[in-house]
Design a protein around this motif. Structure first.
Motif, PDB file in Angstrom:
ATOM      1  N   UNK A   1     -12.136  -1.568   4.139  1.00  0.00           N
ATOM      2  CA  UNK A   1     -11.336  -2.708   3.675  1.00  0.00           C
ATOM      3  C   UNK A   1     -10.624  -3.367   4.852  1.00  0.00           C
ATOM      4  N   UNK A   2     -10.179  -2.554   5.805  1.00  0.00           N
ATOM      5  CA  UNK A   2      -9.452  -3.067   6.967  1.00  0.00           C
ATOM      6  C   UNK A   2     -10.371  -3.703   8.008  1.00  0.00           C
ATOM      7  N   UNK A   3     -11.661  -3.478   7.892  1.00  0.00           N
ATOM      8  CA  UNK A   3     -12.620  -3.989   8.883  1.00  0.00           C
ATOM      9  C   UNK A   3     -13.717  -4.784   8.183  1.00  0.00           C
ATOM     10  N   UNK A   4     -13.317  -5.941   7.668  1.00  0.00           N
ATOM     11  CA  UNK A   4     -14.241  -6.775   6.900  1.00  0.00           C
ATOM     12  C   UNK A   4     -15.184  -7.583   7.782  1.00  0.00           C
ATOM     13  N   UNK A   5     -15.069  -7.406   9.100  1.00  0.00           N
ATOM     14  CA  UNK A   5     -15.990  -8.099  10.005  1.00  0.00           C
ATOM     15  C   UNK A   5     -17.353  -7.411  10.053  1.00  0.00           C
ATOM     16  N   UNK A   6     -17.482  -6.270   9.348  1.00  0.00           N
ATOM     17  CA  UNK A   6     -18.727  -5.511   9.359  1.00  0.00           C
ATOM     18  C   UNK A   6     -19.374  -5.516   7.983  1.00  0.00           C
ATOM     19  N   UNK A   7     -20.692  -5.270   7.960  1.00  0.00           N
ATOM     20  CA  UNK A   7     -21.415  -5.028   6.716  1.00  0.00           C
ATOM     21  C   UNK A   7     -21.678  -3.529   6.626  1.00  0.00           C
ATOM     22  N   UNK A   8     -21.592  -2.984   5.411  1.00  0.00           N
ATOM     23  CA  UNK A   8     -21.719  -1.547   5.266  1.00  0.00           C
ATOM     24  C   UNK A   8     -22.886  -1.168   4.364  1.00  0.00           C
ATOM     25  N   UNK A   9     -23.663  -0.211   4.831  1.00  0.00           N
ATOM     26  CA  UNK A   9     -24.720   0.357   4.016  1.00  0.00           C
ATOM     27  C   UNK A   9     -24.184   1.532   3.214  1.00  0.00           C
ATOM     28  N   UNK A  10     -25.075   2.301   2.653  1.00  0.00           N
ATOM     29  CA  UNK A  10     -24.705   3.444   1.835  1.00  0.00           C
ATOM     30  C   UNK A  10     -24.112   4.560   2.688  1.00  0.00           C
ATOM     31  N   UNK A  11     -23.086   5.247   2.149  1.00  0.00           N
ATOM     32  CA  UNK A  11     -22.565   6.451   2.793  1.00  0.00           C
ATOM     33  C   UNK A  11     -23.513   7.598   2.485  1.00  0.00           C
ATOM     34  N   UNK A  12     -24.002   8.273   3.525  1.00  0.00           N
ATOM     35  CA  UNK A  12     -24.947   9.374   3.339  1.00  0.00           C
ATOM     36  C   UNK A  12     -24.249  10.681   3.706  1.00  0.00           C
ATOM     37  N   UNK A  13     -24.157  11.586   2.732  1.00  0.00           N
ATOM     38  CA  UNK A  13     -23.546  12.886   2.986  1.00  0.00           C
ATOM     39  C   UNK A  13     -24.595  13.808   3.587  1.00  0.00           C
ATOM     40  N   UNK A  14     -24.570  13.928   4.891  1.00  0.00           N
ATOM     41  CA  UNK A  14     -25.557  14.759   5.575  1.00  0.00           C
ATOM     42  C   UNK A  14     -25.064  15.100   6.967  1.00  0.00           C
TER      43      UNK A  14
END
Length: 246
Positions: free
Chosen positions: A114-127
């Motif tokens: 939320x604090x870094x809206x200058x980026x696009x985010x993919x899925x969080x992968x638990x690995x």
């Protein structure tokens, strides 16, 4: 004589941490550490760490866009994303794929997103970094690892995965604490703290020669520096910083 002193002081440190050793023996400490203690600690620690390492991190990630694809898009895979403390240093509009073996970081990670809206985010992968099978071969432009290779089970396996997922000509950025010079007082204290430090901080090793693993991996070019980080009263002041090109 020196070995006897190291052993004696190591036992003293372990005695001071005896309650945690008991909780570990009972199987209580590790779940608590992963769910509560380590995410809380890392959130507080990385704020101070980023303040002390602001210039170094800015310089490290300054040229990331050089590794963008021909259309100008940059896809970044971060191993051990944790609380997302590196997001502020990534270039605008790049796509970030976050991985971490500890799912309990996700609440704090969401706050960083939320604090870094200058980026696009993919899925969080638990690995873990050794098991990036959900990431296709040659699919990312950049891989990032900061203060992660100290705690993985197999550094060589992680670097094999890094090379697999990187596109040809892609880059692996790293900032890792490492073992001190073996003739130094820093190394003396690293050896003493090492068993208890590993228990307290989710498997973190103090005496890894991580630069040697990077040099042995399948990179065509490596830019690596040894630096001393101003983290007073800690055994993690010796660091390596740089990037390696596939």
């Amino acid at each position: 004589m020196a070995e006897v002193v190291v052993l004696f002081l190591t036992l003293c440190v372990q005695l001071l941490a005896l309650p945690i050793y008991v909780l570990s023996y009972l199987g209580i400490w590790e779940p608590f550490c992963k769910k509560k203690f380590f995410p809380f600690f890392l959130e507080k620690f990385t704020v101070d760490y980023n303040q002390k390492m602001l210039r170094q991190k800015q310089d490290l990630f300054r040229n990331m866009m050089e590794f963008a694809d021909p259309s100008g898009k940059l896809t970044v895979l971060e191993i051990g994303t944790g609380t997302g403390s590196n997001f502020q240093f990534f270039p605008p509009n790049c796509r970030v794929i976050c991985t971490d073996p500890n799912p309990h970081f996700q609440e704090r990670l969401a706050k960083s997103m939320v604090q870094n809206k200058h980026l696009e985010y993919g899925q969080f992968i638990t690995t873990s970094g050794e098991a990036l099978s959900q990431v296709p071969d040659a699919s990312v432009d950049v891989v990032v690892s900061t203060l992660v290779l100290c705690s993985v089970k197999n550094v060589e396996a992680v670097l094999r995965e890094v090379c697999r997922v990187l596109k040809s000509g892609g880059a692996f950025y790293f900032l890792e604490h490492v073992t001190a010079d073996h003739s130094s007082w820093s190394f003396f204290w690293q050896r003493i703290y090492s068993p208890t430090w590993k228990l307290l901080f989710d498997g973190c090793y103090l005496t890894r020669e991580t630069w040697a693993d990077i040099e042995k991996a399948s990179f065509s070019e490596i830019k690596l520096q040894h630096i001393h980080v101003p983290l007073q009263w800690t055994p993690i002041q010796p660091h390596i910083i740089g990037y390696a090109v596939k």
